[in-house]
Design a protein around this motif. Structure first.
Motif, PDB file in Angstrom:
ATOM      1  N   THR A 218       0.832  -1.201   0.000  1.00 44.32           N
ATOM      2  CA  THR A 218       0.000   0.000   0.000  1.00 44.32           C
ATOM      3  C   THR A 218       0.867   1.252   0.000  1.00 44.32           C
ATOM      4  N   LEU A 219       0.663   2.078  -1.024  1.00 44.20           N
ATOM      5  CA  LEU A 219       1.373   3.354  -1.118  1.00 44.20           C
ATOM      6  C   LEU A 219       0.610   4.449  -0.385  1.00 44.20           C
ATOM      7  N   VAL A 220      -0.713   4.461  -0.504  1.00 42.27           N
ATOM      8  CA  VAL A 220      -1.577   5.391   0.215  1.00 42.27           C
ATOM      9  C   VAL A 220      -2.883   4.674   0.490  1.00 42.27           C
ATOM     10  N   ASP A 221      -3.485   4.949   1.663  1.00 44.78           N
ATOM     11  CA  ASP A 221      -4.697   4.227   2.044  1.00 44.78           C
ATOM     12  C   ASP A 221      -5.889   5.179   2.103  1.00 44.78           C
ATOM     13  N   LEU A 222      -7.037   4.615   2.433  1.00 37.87           N
ATOM     14  CA  LEU A 222      -8.288   5.371   2.386  1.00 37.87           C
ATOM     15  C   LEU A 222      -8.344   6.513   3.394  1.00 37.87           C
ATOM     16  N   ASP A 223      -7.507   6.477   4.424  1.00 38.11           N
ATOM     17  CA  ASP A 223      -7.547   7.535   5.424  1.00 38.11           C
ATOM     18  C   ASP A 223      -6.808   8.797   4.997  1.00 38.11           C
ATOM     19  N   GLN A 224      -6.161   8.754   3.799  1.00 38.51           N
ATOM     20  CA  GLN A 224      -5.412   9.911   3.309  1.00 38.51           C
ATOM     21  C   GLN A 224      -6.049  10.433   2.020  1.00 38.51           C
ATOM     22  N   PRO A 225      -6.772  11.566   2.080  1.00 31.29           N
ATOM     23  CA  PRO A 225      -7.340  12.118   0.845  1.00 31.29           C
ATOM     24  C   PRO A 225      -6.229  12.473  -0.152  1.00 31.29           C
ATOM     25  N   THR A 263      -2.881  -1.356  -8.291  1.00 31.21           N
ATOM     26  CA  THR A 263      -4.315  -1.475  -8.044  1.00 31.21           C
ATOM     27  C   THR A 263      -4.793  -0.232  -7.313  1.00 31.21           C
ATOM     28  N   VAL A 264      -5.861   0.370  -7.821  1.00 32.57           N
ATOM     29  CA  VAL A 264      -6.486   1.524  -7.186  1.00 32.57           C
ATOM     30  C   VAL A 264      -7.917   1.121  -6.829  1.00 32.57           C
ATOM     31  N   SER A 265      -8.310   1.370  -5.576  1.00 28.11           N
ATOM     32  CA  SER A 265      -9.660   1.015  -5.134  1.00 28.11           C
ATOM     33  C   SER A 265     -10.169   2.060  -4.163  1.00 28.11           C
ATOM     34  N   GLY A 266     -11.484   2.032  -3.957  1.00 30.18           N
ATOM     35  CA  GLY A 266     -12.106   2.982  -3.046  1.00 30.18           C
ATOM     36  C   GLY A 266     -13.515   3.285  -3.503  1.00 30.18           C
ATOM     37  N   ALA A 267     -14.005   4.490  -3.166  1.00 27.01           N
ATOM     38  CA  ALA A 267     -15.309   4.912  -3.661  1.00 27.01           C
ATOM     39  C   ALA A 267     -15.260   4.948  -5.181  1.00 27.01           C
TER      40      ALA A 267
END
Length: 300
Positions: A218-225, A263-267
């Motif tokens: 993970t390079l950046v996670d959902l808690d970081q806009p 891989t990019v995921s989220g809303a």
């Protein structure tokens, strides 16, 4: 039905190569710059042993002409959208590995062609087809079997102003390869190359919460806009990733990484692949493929 013209170079021309060319002229190129199309056809016909010119009226005839090329070397005359269409067709047919594509860029959207190193003048580009050499280039393939030659941008921010103008039939120096530019410069070039097929939703350019993983890390996670994510083919069969975190006050430094799989995921999010806006999707994975397609570029 597409109009088909067949021509052969004169046997009195000792410099003519033994190539057999299939020249597929995109309808938009004929409509926007018929003079450059004529010049390209004349140069190719004079320099190859046999040249067959196809004038498809639409995407279906374009695909049919390319699929019936036989042993002929395909030459696409058109803009970035024609180049992307040809590569996508060959990829879906699983014919990219054994096919060297040649392109004469003609039209108003040539940012991708320039970034790949193609001359944008009709004479110079046609001469490169005849005298150039095949170079194997990397690309990205996503989990829906889509291909990316230049860059993926999330969100798909539209750029109203073009960075450079078409130099016309006289042409100009070829641009550097994409990874020698900054990620953001290339995205701006590609974004301005043609209108998107899908409209960008209002507010799509705002901060997003996305998880970006490179080779499972993970390079950046959902808690970081984040403000923007860029993914592009790099050298040696890897994808180059840049993430711009949302900054408050002082500008945050971009996060960069490279790997084979991204891989990019989220809303649900939209993204721009080269010049085409896609989505919304909840997750998307891109895999870098080294030397996956061949392009004829100027020798040297």
């Amino acid at each position: 039905m597409a109009e088909v013209a067949t021509s052969a170079s004169s046997s009195a021309n000792p410099s003519a190569r033994s190539d057999q060319l299939l020249v597929v002229v995109d309808p938009a190129a004929r409509r926007l710059d018929g003079e450059s199309v004529r010049i390209a056809k004349d140069v190719l016909s004079a320099g190859a042993a046999h040249t067959k010119v196809c004038l498809p009226d639409g995407p279906e005839e374009f695909a049919r002409a390319l699929g019936r090329r036989g042993s002929r070397r395909p030459v696409v005359v058109g803009d970035d959208s024609a180049l992307l269409r040809a590569v996508a067709l060959l990829h879906r047919r699983r014919e990219l590995a054994g096919c060297a594509l040649s392109v004469v860029p003609v039209g108003s959207a040539l940012g991708l062609a320039r970034s790949l190193g193609l001359p944008t003048g009709a004479v110079a580009a046609a001469r490169a087809v005849l005298d150039g050499a095949e170079r194997r280039l990397d690309l990205l393939v996503d989990d829906s079997d889509g291909v990316v030659l230049g860059a993926v941008g999330i969100p798909p921010v539209p750029v109203p102003a073009r960075e450079d103008a078409d130099p016309g039939p006289g042409g100009g120096p070829a641009a550097l390869r994409p990874w020698l530019r900054t990620c953001q410069s290339l995205v701006r070039t590609l974004a301005s190359s043609r209108p998107a097929r899908t409209a960008v939703a209002p507010g799509a350019a705002g901060p997003a919460r996305l998880r970006v993983e490179v080779d499972g890390v993970t390079l950046v996670d959902l808690d970081q806009p984040v403000e923007a994510v860029t993914v592009m083919p790099g050298a040696g069969g890897v994808a180059v990733v840049e993430v711009r975190p949302l900054s408050v006050g002082a500008q945050a430094s971009p996060l960069t990484a490279s790997g084979r799989t991204v891989t990019v995921s989220g809303a649900h999010f939209r993204y721009r692949a080269d010049a085409v806006v896609c989505g919304p999707v909840g997750t998307r994975t891109w895999v870098a493929r080294e030397g996956a397609w061949g392009l004829t570029l100027p020798a040297g």
